[in-house]
Write a protein that holds these residues in place. Structure first.
Motif, PDB file in Angstrom:
ATOM      1  N   ASP A   1       0.979  -1.073  -0.418  1.00 17.86           N
ATOM      2  CA  ASP A   1      -0.498   0.141  -0.328  1.00 17.86           C
ATOM      3  C   ASP A   1       0.987   1.267  -0.265  1.00 17.86           C
ATOM      4  O   ASP A   1       1.509   0.800   0.053  1.00 17.86           O
ATOM      5  N   ASP A   2       0.422   2.342  -0.706  1.00 16.53           N
ATOM      6  CA  ASP A   2       0.999   3.324  -0.569  1.00 16.53           C
ATOM      7  C   ASP A   2       2.199   3.446  -1.277  1.00 16.53           C
ATOM      8  O   ASP A   2       3.371   3.441  -0.460  1.00 16.53           O
TER       9      ASP A   2
ATOM     10  N   ASP B   1       0.673   5.434  -4.094  1.00 13.56           N
ATOM     11  CA  ASP B   1       0.375   6.333  -3.505  1.00 13.56           C
ATOM     12  C   ASP B   1      -0.594   7.613  -4.083  1.00 13.56           C
ATOM     13  O   ASP B   1      -0.202   8.128  -4.952  1.00 13.56           O
TER      14      ASP B   1
ATOM     15  N   GLU C   1      -4.732   4.835  -7.193  1.00 11.60           N
ATOM     16  CA  GLU C   1      -4.992   5.460  -5.970  1.00 11.60           C
ATOM     17  C   GLU C   1      -5.331   6.969  -5.713  1.00 11.60           C
ATOM     18  O   GLU C   1      -4.536   7.570  -6.738  1.00 11.60           O
TER      19      GLU C   1
HETATM   20 CA    CA Z   1      -3.233   3.779  -0.306  1.00 14.53          CA
END
Ligand code: CA
Ligand code: C2E
Ligand code: CA
Ligand code: CA
Length: 276
Positions: free
Chosen positions: A179-180, A202, A236
């Motif tokens: 993630d990110d 991200d 995202e």
């Molecule tokens: Ca994220």
């Protein structure tokens, strides 16, 4: 008992800074929030732009605070992460989301895969994997429906330590996502060694697409890198059509963001997407 609790805070607060006092109150409130069922689960859809279909839903927690209203995770998750409370909260998240997904699949609906946010404290907890297995067995959820999202910053802090645990999860049939991605310092060597099959780019990078040439160079490099490693990527924080169009040009298919849908409760997901 509530009154007693308040008095003991007052007693402690004399020796403590205001900040420490507030934290203590907040921890106590978080504990009570679980008992009083004040947490709500929101879901944000992820789309496959090639088909226009939902490819999955990310579960995102909210706290319906009786006095303060709806609180976002950044307002309470970091504090919960400092102690064991996060384990209890995320156990609730896991169970609630899995029950919901099983119900949807049983109704013949297709929510795709479930994204759950994982923190290092869970990975380090000796009974996390058992809790996960238990939850899967008790709800009838399938491991192949699950994506566990762990932030790049957290996993890269001690990758060698986490490889074994992530491998166990991977061997259960669970997808591991970073993630990110793009905010930390992942090395290619580690990406190869970690059993990771998804990166979530991200929003801070997506935000400047297509104007910023550095951001464009980064997302293009990520696509080139992941293709050779067989890793799928999700963009995202897609908020505007021009971002979507440019990203598709670069070879991105999976997208999540306000442009498509903000996080909403399960009923809304049904109305907007699953039963339309
Ligand atoms: Ca994220
Ligand atoms: P995250 O995992 O990176 O989740 C994505 C965040 O981006 C969400 O914030 C989402 O509402 C927000 N977002 C979605 N689309 C857009 C967009 O188009 N633009 C922008 N600027 N933002 C967008 P949220 O729900 O406030 O969650 C914040 C973070 O809190 C999450 O970041 C995640 O790290 C953590 N979190 C959320 N729910 C849970 C949970 O149940 N357990 C744990 N451990 N952490 C959670
Ligand atoms: Ca996430
Ligand atoms: Ca995050």
């Amino acid at each position: 008992a509530k009154e007693e609790g308040r008095n003991s805070y007052r007693f402690y607060s004399k020796e403590m800074t205001t900040l420490a006092f507030e934290r203590l109150v907040m921890e106590e409130n978080l504990q009570q929030a679980l008992e009083n069922k004040e947490f709500r689960l929101y879901y944000q859809p992820q789309f496959d732009t090639r088909t226009g279909e939902i490819s999955g839903l990310e579960a995102l927690i909210r706290w319906e605070h009786p006095k303060l209203g709806l609180l976002l995770p950044d307002q309470f998750i970091p504090l919960a992460e400092e102690n064991e409370l996060i384990l209890k909260i995320d156990r609730w998240v896991m169970r609630t989301a899995m029950e919901q997904f099983v119900q949807w699949y049983e109704e013949g609906l297709n929510p795709g895969r479930l994204g759950l946010n994982l923190v290092i404290r869970q990975l380090n907890s000796s009974d996390f994997i058992r809790t996960l297995e238990e939850c899967i067995a008790q709800t009838g959820f399938l491991p192949s429906w699950l994506i566990l999202e762990i932030s790049e910053e957290q996993v890269m802090s001690k990758p060698d330590e986490y490889i074994k645990k992530l491998q166990i999860l991977h061997d259960m049939g669970i997808t591991i996502a970073i993630d990110d991605f793009g905010t930390g310092y992942s090395s290619l060597a580690y990406l190869r060694r970690l059993p990771v099959s998804m990166l979530k780019i991200d929003h801070s990078i997506i935000e400047h697409i297509p104007e910023n040439t550095d951001s464009v160079a980064i997302v293009k490099a990520i696509i080139a890198l992941t293709e050779s490693l067989g890793i799928s990527v999700v963009a995202e924080g897609v908020e505007e059509e021009k971002q979507k169009i440019s990203l598709m040009e670069y070879g991105y298919y999976y997208m999540q963001g306000y442009y498509y849908c903000k996080p909403v409760v399960a009923d809304e997901i049904e109305k907007l997407f699953l039963k339309k």
